[in-house]
Design an enzyme around this catalytic site. Sequence first.
Site, PDB file in Angstrom:
ATOM      1  N   ASP A 178       0.876  -1.166   0.000  1.00  0.00           N
ATOM      2  CA  ASP A 178       0.000   0.000   0.000  1.00  0.00           C
ATOM      3  C   ASP A 178       0.923   1.228   0.000  1.00  0.00           C
ATOM      4  O   ASP A 178       2.124   1.120   0.278  1.00  0.00           O
ATOM      5  CB  ASP A 178      -0.859  -0.058   1.270  1.00  0.00           C
ATOM      6  CG  ASP A 178      -1.535   1.264   1.594  1.00  0.00           C
ATOM      7  OD1 ASP A 178      -2.196   1.820   0.706  1.00  0.00           O
ATOM      8  OD2 ASP A 178      -1.359   1.743   2.727  1.00  0.00           O
TER       9      ASP A 178
ATOM     10  N   ASP B 133      -0.196   5.117   0.970  1.00  0.00           N
ATOM     11  CA  ASP B 133      -0.444   6.107   2.035  1.00  0.00           C
ATOM     12  C   ASP B 133      -0.488   5.465   3.415  1.00  0.00           C
ATOM     13  O   ASP B 133      -1.295   4.593   3.671  1.00  0.00           O
ATOM     14  CB  ASP B 133      -1.762   6.836   1.759  1.00  0.00           C
ATOM     15  CG  ASP B 133      -1.633   7.773   0.568  1.00  0.00           C
ATOM     16  OD1 ASP B 133      -2.409   7.616  -0.387  1.00  0.00           O
ATOM     17  OD2 ASP B 133      -0.726   8.619   0.583  1.00  0.00           O
TER      18      ASP B 133
HETATM   19  C1  XBP Z   1      -5.246   6.312   0.978  1.00  0.00           C
HETATM   20  C2  XBP Z   1      -6.361   7.079   0.381  1.00  0.00           C
HETATM   21  C3  XBP Z   1      -6.037   8.179  -0.619  1.00  0.00           C
HETATM   22  C4  XBP Z   1      -5.264   9.313   0.047  1.00  0.00           C
HETATM   23  C5  XBP Z   1      -5.382  10.608  -0.742  1.00  0.00           C
HETATM   24  O1  XBP Z   1      -4.736   5.525  -0.062  1.00  0.00           O
HETATM   25  O2  XBP Z   1      -7.509   6.792   0.677  1.00  0.00           O
HETATM   26  O3  XBP Z   1      -7.272   8.646  -1.081  1.00  0.00           O
HETATM   27  O4  XBP Z   1      -5.825   9.574   1.331  1.00  0.00           O
HETATM   28  O5  XBP Z   1      -4.955  10.393  -2.073  1.00  0.00           O
HETATM   29  P1  XBP Z   1      -3.919   4.117   0.243  1.00  0.00           P
HETATM   30  P2  XBP Z   1      -5.891  10.882  -3.291  1.00  0.00           P
HETATM   31  O6  XBP Z   1      -4.763   3.047  -0.408  1.00  0.00           O
HETATM   32  O7  XBP Z   1      -2.583   4.309  -0.413  1.00  0.00           O
HETATM   33  O8  XBP Z   1      -3.814   3.961   1.747  1.00  0.00           O
HETATM   34  O9  XBP Z   1      -6.307  12.290  -2.982  1.00  0.00           O
HETATM   35  O10 XBP Z   1      -5.002  10.785  -4.515  1.00  0.00           O
HETATM   36  O11 XBP Z   1      -7.056   9.929  -3.317  1.00  0.00           O
HETATM   37 MG    MG Z   2      -2.936   3.198   3.363  1.00  0.00          MG
END
Ligand code: XBP
Ligand code: MG
Length: 250
Positions: free
Chosen positions: A11, A13
């Site tokens: 993953d 974020d």
């Molecule tokens: C986490 C998310 C993303 C980010 C923001 O993604 O839900 O939406 O918070 O990025 P991950 P965007 O699956 O990597 O944990 O504004 O590009 O959506």
């Molecule tokens: Mg994440």
Amino acid sequence: MPPSLRAVIFDVDGTLADTERDGHRPAFNAAFARHGVDVEWDVAAYGRLLGITGGRRRIAADLRARGIDGADELADGVHRTKTTLFRTMVTAGEITARPGLPELAADLAAAGIRLAVATTGRRSWVEPLVGRLLGRDSVAVVVTGDDVAELKPDPEVYVRALAGLGVPACAALAVEDSEVGLRAATGAGLATVVVTNGYTAGQDFTGAAAVLTAYDGPVPLDAGQCRAAHRVWWAARSNEEELTSKGELT
Ligand code: XBP
Ligand code: MG
């Protein structure tokens, strides 16, 4: 016994980097200001909103909850601006890897285990971030929120990553930071190691292969630990299936 571990799917974020509190959140707030929207997400409010995956959906949901007219159209524009601002933060080197992550990635590569990425985030900032944190050539497959019809907790992003790798779920391991991400990875049939962060500590990680608070803890997460977590999870799962088939487990 499952086949040996051939790939690890990360993953982004909260997992590759602790991006949310001091990365995405200020970018969202700066975008609201540029669009003249009187909204500012403090740390606690943003933590609650993280339950909505996808930045555009997150904006639209909060604007609707505040009774702001034209929430969907406004969300499109604000999210485009936010994405540009966050990409600039990435290319300026403002987003750094979580401690121990680069060492884990290098150890996996040295062990011949391929790397992939499966994220809800948008490709325009994911690609430069993966390039800076891991080196783009060292990541075989990158699947983003732009590539799927359904975002996490739907398993689609992991199903696509497995297809891109050409490996079955039983030969791969997911690394996630959140309950939502664990549900997506588990839904794709993957054993999953969770590395929590400030926003996700305390969430329900039932079914995870392992739950850590850091990559570089007392027992650093390395290729050997990933193999062990993968093996133990699959052994427990096949044992459970055997007991169920014998009627000894309901
Ligand atoms: C986490 C998310 C993303 C980010 C923001 O993604 O839900 O939406 O918070 O990025 P991950 P965007 O699956 O990597 O944990 O504004 O590009 O959506
Ligand atoms: Mg994440």
